[in-house]
Design an enzyme around this catalytic site. Structure first.
Site, short mmCIF file in Angstrom:
data_model
loop_
_atom_site.label_atom_id
_atom_site.label_comp_id
_atom_site.label_asym_id
_atom_site.label_seq_id
_atom_site.Cartn_x
_atom_site.Cartn_y
_atom_site.Cartn_z
N HIS A 141 0.81 -1.22 0.00
CA HIS A 141 0.00 0.00 0.00
C HIS A 141 0.85 1.27 0.00
O HIS A 141 0.33 2.35 -0.27
CB HIS A 141 -0.98 0.00 1.18
CG HIS A 141 -0.35 0.20 2.53
ND1 HIS A 141 -0.21 -0.81 3.44
CD2 HIS A 141 0.15 1.30 3.12
CE1 HIS A 141 0.36 -0.34 4.54
NE2 HIS A 141 0.58 0.94 4.37
N ASP A 171 0.14 -7.66 1.46
CA ASP A 171 0.52 -6.25 1.61
C ASP A 171 2.04 -6.08 1.64
O ASP A 171 2.58 -5.32 2.44
CB ASP A 171 -0.11 -5.63 2.85
CG ASP A 171 -0.02 -4.10 2.83
OD1 ASP A 171 0.13 -3.54 1.73
OD2 ASP A 171 -0.08 -3.49 3.92
N SER A 253 4.71 2.67 7.79
CA SER A 253 4.39 1.52 6.95
C SER A 253 5.60 1.06 6.14
O SER A 253 6.25 1.86 5.48
CB SER A 253 3.26 1.87 5.99
OG SER A 253 2.05 1.98 6.67
#
Length: 543
Positions: A141, A171, A253
Site C-alpha cells: 500500500h 501487503d 508503513s
C-alpha cells in the site's frame, strides 16, 4: 478485531481498515539477509545516566545502563538498513489528499493549482534493505499506484527506485535501487513463529516523514489477523500478525519491528486508532510470511497463494445452537463456496439457512471444518494460517461436520485467482459487496462547523475519490481543504453520504455494512449533501 467476522474471503466495501526474547533464531534461506545474525556489541556499562544528579547506583544503575546500551546498539545496527520511501502519484483534479489511514503512508497535499487538470499526490513510507542486489522491501500500500518512487538512505543519499513485484494479499512489495553493494546493509530475519507476548520490540521507520525514528514497546499479542486489501470487493486475510504497543504512526508503513538482537520480527503495516495516530495498537506482518513472499516477488514479480475457495466465519455458541449443534462445538463455518474452486470440486457445502441472531440476519447450515490434515481448526483463523503456509497443488484432508455428522473431504489446493479474475467471478456469480472507491470519515459537530453545516449533521464525509473508481465515475466529490481537528488531519468540503438506497447512514461503519449487503453488480442510489443541498446519485457497479 472481532474474530467472529474474519473470513478467508472478505467482502469489503469502502476503504481500507482505519485503522495498520526468543527472536534470535534466523530463518533458513539463500538470501544473505537471513543468515545467522552477528551478535550486537555488548552494552557498555559506562553509559551515562540521563540526569547525573539523580542517576541510580548499584545493580539498578547497571541494569539501566545495559538496557540503554542495548537500545543504542540496536539503532546503530538496524537504522542503516531502514530507508525512507517517497512516492508520487498522478490524481484527478477532483481528488484530495489526506493521511487517511493510520499506519499507512503519510500524505501531503497535491502539487499544482486547484484549476489544474492534472495534479500529483506525494506519500511517505518506510522500507528496509533485503540484500546487496538493491532489493528493498516495503508494504504494497506504500507503493501501489506510484508513478515515481524515491528512496532516501540513512546517510541522506537519495536515489530513484523501480517496482520489482507486489502482492496485495500479503501487503508486501519489493522495489529496487541501483547503488553500490557497499552502501546496502541487509536486515537479519528472526523467526516470528517463536515470538512471545511480553518480549521487547523496537520499531524503526519514518513516522510523519521523520526519518530514522526509533520507538520501543512490547509484543502485545500474536496470531492476530489483518484484512489484506479492503479496497477490493473481495479480500483475504493476513494471518499470524503481530500486535505491539510500540508507537507506529503514518509513515511507519513498510518499516521494521525488531527484537532485542536487532532481527526483524515483522513489517510494520497498520494500526487501530480512532484518531489516525498511535493509540498503542499496532500490527506487523510476521517474518515467516515475509520470508515466503519476498523471494518470490524478487524472482517472479508475484507470489502465488494456495487457495481453497471459501468464505465463512468462526463457529461460536450462537451459531452452533442455531445449527442444532452443541454450544461448545468449534470450527470454521463455511458460508460460501466459490465457483470453480477446490472447495467446490471437493463437494464442500455453503450455508443456506437464514436466521436472526442478536437482531442481525446471518446464514448458517454449511459445513463446519474442524480439522485440516488432522490439525485442529477451532476458528477460521486456524484454517487461514494453515493455508498461508501451504502450496499450490498440495492435497489436504478436511474433517467436517455436515448436518451434525463427521465426515472427511479431500481437496487439492489451487492458485488463488488474481484480483482481475476475482472481479470477473464476482460479477458473474452475484457475490455480495460493493467497492465504492472513496475514502471518508464519520461526520461530527467539529467537521460540520468547518463546513458551515448545522450541529448534528450525520453521514460520512468523502475526503478522497480514487481515480477511475465507481465513485469517480458517478461524480462523487472529495474535499478541497485540509484542516486539523483535535490533532487529526481531515480534508473537508466534499460530499456527505447520508443514505444508501434510502437507508440512513450515520457513520463510516454503517456505510461499510450497507454496501457489504448489496450484490456486487446491483445498481444503488446514494443520498448526499453537496454544499448543503441534498441530491441523489445513481451508481452502476456492473458497468
Amino acid at each position: 478485531m472481532n474474530k467472529r467476522t474474519i473470513s478467508l474471503s472478505i467482502l469489503v466495501v469502502f476503504a481500507m481498515i482505519a485503522l495498520t526474547a526468543c527472536g534470535g533464531v534466523s530463518l533458513s534461506t539463500n538470501n544473505p539477509n537471513t543468515s545467522a545474525a552477528p551478535a550486537l556489541p555488548a552494552p557498555t556499562q559506562a553509559a551515562p545516566a540521563p540526569v547525573q544528579q539523580s542517576a541510580p547506583s548499584g545493580a539498578s544503575g547497571d541494569l539501566l545502563a545495559a538496557y540503554q546500551g542495548t537500545l543504542e546498539n540496536i539503532y546503530t545496527t538496524v537504522s542503516p538498513s531502514v530507508v525512507n520511501i517517497r512516492v508520487v502519484e498522478k490524481v484527478a483534479a477532483s481528488d484530495t489528499i489526506t493521511s487517511q489511514i493510520p499506519g499507512f503512508p503519510f500524505f501531503s497535499m497535491p502539487q499544482g493549482g486547484q484549476q489544474d487538470q492534472q495534479q500529483y499526490q506525494t506519500a511517505l513510507g518506510s522500507g528496509f534493505v533485503w540484500d546487496t542486489n538493491g532489493d528493498i522491501v516495503t508494504n504494497n500500500h506504500v507503493v501501489s499506484g506510484a508513478d515515481k518512487i524515491e528512496v532516501t538512505f540513512s546517510d541522506g543519499t537519495i536515489v530513484p527506485a523501480t517496482l520489482v513485484g507486489a502482492d496485495p494479499d500479503s501487503d508486501l512489495a519489493v522495489i529496487k535501487v541501483d547503488v553500490a553493494a557497499s552502501q546496502l546493509h541487509p536486515v537479519q530475519l528472526a523467526d516470528s513463529s517463536a515470538v512471545k507476548v511480553g518480549q521487547l520490540a523496537v520499531a524503526i521507520g519514518n513516522p510523519f516523514g521523520l526519518e530514522g525514528t526509533m520507538t520501543t514497546g512490547i509484543i502485545s499479542a500474536v496470531g492476530r489477523s489483518l484484512p489484506a486489501d479492503e479496497t477490493s470487493a473481495q479480500s483475504y486475510t493476513i494471518p499470524d500478525v503481530i500486535q505491539t504497543d510500540t508507537a507506529i504512526n503514518p509513515g511507519n508503513s513498510g518499516g521494521v519491528l525488531v527484537d532485542v538482537q536487532g532481527q526483524v520480527l515483522g513489517v510494520t503495516s497498520a494500526i487501530e486508532s480512532p484518531v489516525r495516530a498511535n493509540s498503542g495498537v499496532g500490527f506487523a506482518i510476521p517474518s515467516t510470511i515475509v520470508n515466503n513472499v519476498v523471494p518470490a516477488l524478487i524472482k517472479d514479480g508475484k507470489y502465488v497463494h494456495a487457495w481453497l475457495g471459501i468464505s465463512g466465519t468462526s463457529l461460536v455458541p450462537e451459531l452452533a445452537t442455531a445449527m442444532n449443534l452443541d454450544a461448545g462445538q468449534r470450527g470454521a463455518l463455511v458460508g460460501e463456496v466459490m465457483p470453480n474452486s477446490p472447495a467446490e470440486q471437493a463437494g464442500l457445502q455453503g450455508s443456506n439457512k437464514q436466521v436472526t441472531i442478536e437482531g442481525q440476519n446471518t446464514t448458517v447450515g454449511g459445513d463446519v471444518i474442524t480439522a485440516i490434515d488432522k490439525q485442529p481448526v477451532n476458528e477460521m483463523d486456524d484454517l487461514i494460517a494453515y493455508l498461508a503456509h501451504s502450496t499450490v497443488d498440495q492435497k489436504v484432508t478436511l474433517t467436517i461436520l455436515r448436518n451434525g455428522k463427521q465426515e472427511t473431504v479431500d481437496a487439492t489446493l489451487a492458485a488463488r485467482p488474481s484480483a482481475e479474475e476475482r472481479a470477473s467471478t464476482n460479477s458473474q456469480s452475484g457475490t455480495r459487496g460493493i467497492k465504492l472507491g472513496a475514502i471518508g470519515i464519520t461526520m461530527d459537530d467539529a467537521i460540520a462547523k468547518e463546513m458551515n453545516l448545522p450541529n448534528g449533521t450525520q453521514g460520512v464525509l468523502v475526503e478522497q475519490v480514487q481515480s477511475g473508481s465507481l465513485a469517480d465515475t458517478a461524480g462523487l466529490r472529495g474535499g478541497d481543504k485540509s484542516i486539523t481537528i483535535n490533532g487529526q488531519q481531515i480534508t473537508v468540503g466534499g460530499d456527505i453520504i447520508t443514505a444508501v438506497n434510502g437507508q440512513s447512514i450515520g457513520s463510516f461503519q454503517e456505510l461499510k455494512a450497507a454496501l457489504a449487503q448489496l450484490p456486487s453488480g446491483q445498481e444503488l442510489s446514494l443520498t448526499i449533501l453537496r454544499n448543503g443541498t441534498e441530491i441523489q446519485i445513481t451508481l452502476q457497479p456492473g458497468q
